[in-house]
Scaffold this motif. Sequence first.
Motif, mmCIF file in Angstrom:
data_model
loop_
_atom_site.group_PDB
_atom_site.id
_atom_site.type_symbol
_atom_site.label_atom_id
_atom_site.label_comp_id
_atom_site.label_asym_id
_atom_site.label_seq_id
_atom_site.Cartn_x
_atom_site.Cartn_y
_atom_site.Cartn_z
ATOM 1 N N MET A 145 16.465 -24.651 -0.133
ATOM 2 C CA MET A 145 16.882 -25.532 -0.887
ATOM 3 C C MET A 145 17.501 -26.737 -1.284
ATOM 4 N N GLY A 193 18.276 -30.569 -3.632
ATOM 5 C CA GLY A 193 17.282 -31.614 -4.642
ATOM 6 C C GLY A 193 18.156 -32.061 -5.763
ATOM 7 N N GLU A 251 6.544 -27.049 -1.314
ATOM 8 C CA GLU A 251 7.295 -28.172 -0.476
ATOM 9 C C GLU A 251 8.161 -27.800 -1.572
ATOM 10 N N ARG A 252 7.800 -28.466 -2.553
ATOM 11 C CA ARG A 252 8.634 -29.870 -3.337
ATOM 12 C C ARG A 252 8.044 -29.008 -5.449
ATOM 13 N N TRP A 275 9.146 -29.951 -9.287
ATOM 14 C CA TRP A 275 10.080 -30.185 -10.432
ATOM 15 C C TRP A 275 8.893 -29.565 -12.292
ATOM 16 N N ARG A 282 14.919 -30.943 -9.592
ATOM 17 C CA ARG A 282 13.731 -31.509 -8.443
ATOM 18 C C ARG A 282 14.413 -30.547 -7.169
ATOM 19 N N ARG A 329 13.081 -29.941 -2.935
ATOM 20 C CA ARG A 329 13.089 -29.826 -1.855
ATOM 21 C C ARG A 329 12.795 -28.439 -1.178
ATOM 22 N N GLU A 337 13.559 -26.586 2.223
ATOM 23 C CA GLU A 337 14.766 -26.764 3.381
ATOM 24 C C GLU A 337 14.198 -26.147 4.388
#
Length: 262
Positions: A70, A72, A233-234, A236, A253, A255, A257
């Motif tokens: 990930m 972010g 996928e994302r 917060w 935060r 994402r 990958e």
Amino acid sequence: MDVFPRGRAAAVPRSVPRAARDRWAGLLPTTVPPPADRARLAALPEPARRWLEHAVPPGTPAWTTAEVVMTGRIRLGGRWRRFRARQLLAPGRGFVWAARTRVLGLPVTGFDAWGPEGGELRWRVLGLVPVVTGRGTDVDRSAAGRLAGESVTVPTACLGAVWSAGPDPDTAVLSWDLGGQREDCTLRVDPGGRLTELRMQRWGDPDGTGFARRAFGADFTGEVVAGGVRLPERLWAGWDRGTARQAGGEFFRARIEGVILR
């Protein structure tokens, strides 16, 4: 998004700090699992069934771990800083989150973990100078809560968790017994079966006033597919979710990958 190749042993990535490699290796499965037992879906609360029917198609192996890459931003010292991380997550058993960021232009590397050895934090500047270290009961309890919340990254493993009805429509409560303590996570699922929100009371001390159960949560958007499984996928995440201090409590935060399910 490739899955774990049948018959090939998994290795500990070189990016994982040496002090965490035994923990990582201890969480790796050694065999490819059989198909997930979807018969368990019938007994689940409807929102949980809707999520898992969407996330775990028929014939999907009963994956027990996920290796996640990930990127972010994480808030440290009042500032948002970019990070890149690799995590091994085994719901009910443990996790290792190894990451790299920069503070004052200097590289900071290290890991957070929880498992049979308990919880641990170990972060260093330039790989040499300790900046954050932690062990003990409070670290154990906070890290166990983190593992419970992040178990949604391995939906197939969540088939074997304890479930109960949620407090509101479209919610269900996912529960784990970790280190002798129960961790409850309230999940919200949209009409199409996508996971959109997680809320829990997690052990922590985000404002330096002492450890206690604090409101914690995460929001999810998007999807990736790995090993036949649909994952958020994302995300917060932060403390004080659902309170007037929610905006100030957000600190993470990310994402996804790439994912390898095993």
